[in-house]
Design a protein around this motif. Structure first.
Motif, PDB file in Angstrom:
ATOM      1  N   HIS A 240       2.585   1.580  -3.356  1.00 34.05           N
ATOM      2  CA  HIS A 240       1.632   2.024  -4.382  1.00 34.05           C
ATOM      3  C   HIS A 240       1.519   3.547  -4.379  1.00 34.05           C
ATOM      4  O   HIS A 240       1.493   4.183  -5.430  1.00 34.05           O
ATOM      5  CB  HIS A 240       0.268   1.382  -4.130  1.00 34.05           C
ATOM      6  CG  HIS A 240      -0.731   1.627  -5.207  1.00 34.05           C
ATOM      7  ND1 HIS A 240      -0.703   0.953  -6.407  1.00 34.05           N
ATOM      8  CD2 HIS A 240      -1.776   2.477  -5.278  1.00 34.05           C
ATOM      9  CE1 HIS A 240      -1.703   1.377  -7.162  1.00 34.05           C
ATOM     10  NE2 HIS A 240      -2.368   2.306  -6.495  1.00 34.05           N
ATOM     11  N   ARG A 241       1.490   4.130  -3.198  1.00 30.63           N
ATOM     12  CA  ARG A 241       1.433   5.588  -3.101  1.00 30.63           C
ATOM     13  C   ARG A 241       2.734   6.223  -3.594  1.00 30.63           C
ATOM     14  O   ARG A 241       2.724   7.243  -4.276  1.00 30.63           O
ATOM     15  CB  ARG A 241       1.141   6.004  -1.662  1.00 30.63           C
ATOM     16  CG  ARG A 241      -0.291   5.729  -1.258  1.00 30.63           C
ATOM     17  CD  ARG A 241      -0.473   5.923   0.245  1.00 30.63           C
ATOM     18  NE  ARG A 241      -1.864   5.849   0.649  1.00 30.63           N
ATOM     19  CZ  ARG A 241      -2.542   4.731   0.830  1.00 30.63           C
ATOM     20  NH1 ARG A 241      -1.958   3.581   0.623  1.00 30.63           N
ATOM     21  NH2 ARG A 241      -3.793   4.755   1.209  1.00 30.63           N
TER      22      ARG A 241
ATOM     23  N   SER B 230       0.829  -1.199   0.000  1.00 30.44           N
ATOM     24  CA  SER B 230       0.000   0.000   0.000  1.00 30.44           C
ATOM     25  C   SER B 230       0.868   1.255   0.000  1.00 30.44           C
ATOM     26  O   SER B 230       0.601   2.213  -0.737  1.00 30.44           O
ATOM     27  CB  SER B 230      -0.917  -0.021   1.217  1.00 30.44           C
ATOM     28  OG  SER B 230      -1.666   1.154   1.286  1.00 30.44           O
ATOM     29  N   ILE B 231       1.916   1.237   0.808  1.00 35.29           N
ATOM     30  CA  ILE B 231       2.822   2.380   0.867  1.00 35.29           C
ATOM     31  C   ILE B 231       3.567   2.545  -0.449  1.00 35.29           C
ATOM     32  O   ILE B 231       3.682   3.653  -0.980  1.00 35.29           O
ATOM     33  CB  ILE B 231       3.794   2.210   2.053  1.00 35.29           C
ATOM     34  CG1 ILE B 231       3.021   2.252   3.375  1.00 35.29           C
ATOM     35  CG2 ILE B 231       4.893   3.259   2.022  1.00 35.29           C
ATOM     36  CD1 ILE B 231       3.804   1.762   4.577  1.00 35.29           C
TER      37      ILE B 231
ATOM     38  N   GLY C  82       2.897   6.211  -7.276  1.00 32.50           N
ATOM     39  CA  GLY C  82       2.031   7.258  -7.818  1.00 32.50           C
ATOM     40  C   GLY C  82       2.740   8.596  -7.884  1.00 32.50           C
ATOM     41  O   GLY C  82       2.659   9.314  -8.879  1.00 32.50           O
ATOM     42  N   VAL C  83       3.480   8.925  -6.830  1.00 33.33           N
ATOM     43  CA  VAL C  83       4.266  10.166  -6.822  1.00 33.33           C
ATOM     44  C   VAL C  83       5.381  10.079  -7.866  1.00 33.33           C
ATOM     45  O   VAL C  83       5.663  11.046  -8.583  1.00 33.33           O
ATOM     46  CB  VAL C  83       4.843  10.438  -5.414  1.00 33.33           C
ATOM     47  CG1 VAL C  83       5.821  11.596  -5.431  1.00 33.33           C
ATOM     48  CG2 VAL C  83       3.719  10.693  -4.431  1.00 33.33           C
TER      49      VAL C  83
ATOM     50  N   HIS D 157       2.506   0.195 -10.331  1.00 36.53           N
ATOM     51  CA  HIS D 157       1.270   0.912 -10.021  1.00 36.53           C
ATOM     52  C   HIS D 157       0.081   0.294 -10.756  1.00 36.53           C
ATOM     53  O   HIS D 157      -1.010   0.173 -10.192  1.00 36.53           O
ATOM     54  CB  HIS D 157       1.429   2.388 -10.388  1.00 36.53           C
ATOM     55  CG  HIS D 157       0.484   3.291  -9.681  1.00 36.53           C
ATOM     56  ND1 HIS D 157       0.651   3.690  -8.386  1.00 36.53           N
ATOM     57  CD2 HIS D 157      -0.660   3.879 -10.110  1.00 36.53           C
ATOM     58  CE1 HIS D 157      -0.352   4.485  -8.041  1.00 36.53           C
ATOM     59  NE2 HIS D 157      -1.157   4.613  -9.065  1.00 36.53           N
TER      60      HIS D 157
ATOM     61  N   HIS E 114      -6.161  -3.969  -6.437  1.00 38.68           N
ATOM     62  CA  HIS E 114      -7.233  -3.248  -5.749  1.00 38.68           C
ATOM     63  C   HIS E 114      -8.584  -3.487  -6.431  1.00 38.68           C
ATOM     64  O   HIS E 114      -9.611  -3.558  -5.768  1.00 38.68           O
ATOM     65  CB  HIS E 114      -6.936  -1.747  -5.694  1.00 38.68           C
ATOM     66  CG  HIS E 114      -5.990  -1.390  -4.596  1.00 38.68           C
ATOM     67  ND1 HIS E 114      -6.417  -1.069  -3.336  1.00 38.68           N
ATOM     68  CD2 HIS E 114      -4.639  -1.325  -4.574  1.00 38.68           C
ATOM     69  CE1 HIS E 114      -5.375  -0.812  -2.573  1.00 38.68           C
ATOM     70  NE2 HIS E 114      -4.277  -0.961  -3.304  1.00 38.68           N
TER      71      HIS E 114
END
Length: 124
Positions: free
Chosen positions: A27-28, A24-25, A31-32, A81, A88
């Protein structure tokens, strides 16, 4: 006045670290990274539109080992991603909450590395 003896709110330090939490971390973070990498892509496209001199500078940057490292990282972030988004989506369908969630997490990691390797095998 005495402090009331209330339970603490959950926070990251009380959770046992699991691969799904790390995913989850990551994935974020990807995204950045995609946001930043897209700025490089816009620079390259704008340089191509401006003219030969600007395009030569951009090509020189991306042809350097550091530029290639950025491109490889961008490719990996794109695949990671994307596969995380598909994971998800499976969760949104109400599936994959059992022990298979670990398999899906490791498949996301392995799949993103393999797909990046395949793409760059053809680019080198």
């Amino acid at each position: 006045m005495a402090e009331p003896n209330r339970p603490l709110s959950p926070h990251i330090l009380i959770y046992k670290e699991e691969i799904t939490m790390v995913m989850s971390i990551v994935h974020r973070i990807t995204g950045v990274g995609l946001y930043t990498g897209t700025a490089f892509l816009v620079w390259w496209l704008a340089a191509a539109a401006i003219g030969d001199g600007a395009f030569a500078v951009a090509q020189g940057f991306f042809g350097h080992w550091f530029g290639k490292l950025i491109l490889i990282g961008y490719t990996w972030a794109l695949f990671h991603h994307m596969l995380g988004g598909l994971r998800h989506f499976v969760w949104d369908l109400g599936k994959g909450y059992g022990p298979e969630r670990y398999t899906m997490a490791w498949a996301t990691i392995g799949g993103s590395i393999i797909l990046t390797g395949i793409v760059w095998l053809f680019l080198i």
